[in-house]
Scaffold this active site. Sequence first.
Site, PDB file in Angstrom:
ATOM      1  N   CYS A 148       8.777   2.638  -6.382  1.00 37.48           N
ATOM      2  CA  CYS A 148       8.392   1.323  -6.772  1.00 37.48           C
ATOM      3  C   CYS A 148       7.684   1.614  -8.222  1.00 37.48           C
ATOM      4  CB  CYS A 148       7.527   0.793  -5.725  1.00 37.48           C
ATOM      5  SG  CYS A 148       7.747  -1.032  -5.897  1.00 37.48           S
ATOM      6  N   GLU A 158       8.894   5.306   2.265  1.00 33.20           N
ATOM      7  CA  GLU A 158       7.831   5.993   3.049  1.00 33.20           C
ATOM      8  C   GLU A 158       7.738   5.150   4.155  1.00 33.20           C
ATOM      9  OE1 GLU A 158       7.414   4.496   0.128  1.00 33.20           O
ATOM     10  OE2 GLU A 158       5.268   3.483   0.108  1.00 33.20           O
ATOM     11  N   HIS A 173      10.382   1.239  -1.191  1.00 31.06           N
ATOM     12  CA  HIS A 173       9.414   2.143  -0.417  1.00 31.06           C
ATOM     13  C   HIS A 173      10.007   2.960   0.826  1.00 31.06           C
ATOM     14  CE1 HIS A 173       5.741   0.441  -2.604  1.00 31.06           C
ATOM     15  NE2 HIS A 173       6.478  -0.404  -2.468  1.00 31.06           N
TER      16      HIS A 173
HETATM   17  N1  GLN Z   1       3.532  -3.663  -9.762  1.00 31.97           N
HETATM   18  C1  GLN Z   1       4.756  -3.203  -9.409  1.00 31.97           C
HETATM   19  C2  GLN Z   1       5.693  -4.536  -9.234  1.00 31.97           C
HETATM   20  O1  GLN Z   1       5.080  -5.509  -8.820  1.00 31.97           O
HETATM   21  C3  GLN Z   1       5.285  -2.404  -8.441  1.00 31.97           C
HETATM   22  C4  GLN Z   1       4.588  -2.696  -7.260  1.00 31.97           C
HETATM   23  C5  GLN Z   1       4.853  -1.516  -6.457  1.00 31.97           C
HETATM   24  O2  GLN Z   1       4.803  -0.454  -6.588  1.00 31.97           O
HETATM   25  N2  GLN Z   1       5.025  -1.793  -4.818  1.00 31.97           N
HETATM   26  O3  GLN Z   1       6.756  -4.757  -9.401  1.00 31.97           O
END
Ligand code: GLN
Length: 505
Positions: free
Chosen positions: A355, A483, A481
């Site tokens: 992410c 994970e 994600h």
């Molecule tokens: N801050 C970033 C976004 O909002 C990544 C979010 C995250 O890593 N969950 O896109």
Amino acid sequence: MKNRGYKVTIQKFDPYINVDPGTMNPYEHGEVFVTDDGAETDLDLGHYERFINENLTTNSSVTMGKIYQSVIEKERRGDYLGKTVQVIPHITNEIKEKIYGFENTDTDIVITEIGGTVGDIEGLSIIEAIRQVGLEKNPEDVIYIHVTLLPYIFGSNEIKSKPTQHSVKELQSFGIKPNILVCRTETDIPDAIREKLSLFCNVRKTSVIQNKTADNLYAVPLMLEEEGLAREVCNHLKLENYIPDNSKWEAMVEKIRKIDPKKIVNIGIVGKYVRLEDAYISVMESLYHAGFANNVKVKVHLLNSEAITRDNVAEKLKGIDGVVVPGGFGNRGIEGKIETIKYVRENKIPFLGICLGMQMAVVEFARNVLGLKDANSAELDKNTKNPVIHIMEEQKAIKKKGGTMRLGAYPCIIKKGTLAHKLYGTEEISERHRHRYEYNNDYREKFEKAGLKISGTSPDGLLVEMIELEKHPYFIAGQFHPELKSRPNKPSPLFVGLIQACLKN
Ligand code: GLN
């Protein structure tokens, strides 16, 4: 219970007033776990999914904030027909509905965990609601399991039962008589203490269940089985105590135990919440799962991105075989993450970006390979001339109405012949998301030409979901994600690949 053939689901009640943990700082509450259907939930749901291998939903995560919100909305709509709205019965009814919500599903057993401690003011209405559940349902349909701590006093070498006696007394004053005690303990509970607990807490001796700290987290269910927890549950619920088939889980735990403790892969998680392991619990568990799959012990090092600079990055990553840059929000520690990614890219150290980790890999590449010195994510620098990560119009349309984040499971189409394809072994995957910002398509061509390949996109091709680097032993990142879907017996391919690459390197 699941291995005895019952269909089981789990839900968690949290007494705090936040509607969900989505807005909480990870230091307050640990990581935010996201379900397939896009609920931002307590990290315990992650443990539940990993242990029972079921995908849970928004119904499995209830906070007092959510309960109050719903009651107040009903009150504003006039649903209560002029009545005074009160904790009993309106709040408690709302809580019970969340439990009874599973009634007409194929679920046989609902396990409802109540967070907090017996006697917490915030949690009283939940305790009262489950008391009412016991009153409304047949006695053989409801059991109360009290999870309690048995402190061990080193000086006098003894286990103390007093705190448990007190919390049971407290529960009884709320009208709840626990049927089973699950006792967290560091050492074996002597028979005399079991007897005392049974007598003073009004619980059958066979229902005093020892829950001793295990050598491995995943050994806990087998330990509880041996202690007879499920047998006691069947007994109280008048359910057939079928012989469970735990063979697969047993084989898995056996395999974990056989891993040579000297065969270690060192992984650095570069983030800003390094003082609390719970902030990255699913990432850490995924790394362990990938270790099991590769028959190695994974040692996780939480590295503070705020302390990493171009000058010290080599030293900070000394002894680290592979790096994960996990998800995150906001500016703090960002430059340390970018320096880390530059270092692992140039020095061919295996890397997995998650992410924000993927977004920073894109920013790093733009700055240091494409030469776009001011490249950034629009989240971190609104005025950058090169917003290689931004919010796009098309994406705004996809977002759920009212929500500001892309949440939950979305399909991703993987390009054949890529590393991602090799890892997943399929062209369509589904992974969970929690983010606002996206890869900026205006830069696609430049990135791809320079070697940062797109290996996965949304089915319509508009959203870049995965990137990877050519001519690197392992440099891959996802906008999602991975994970959140890794399980001890079904590890996430991206983590398995990372550990594999570290072993090869
Ligand atoms: N801050 C970033 C976004 O909002 C990544 C979010 C995250 O890593 N969950 O896109």
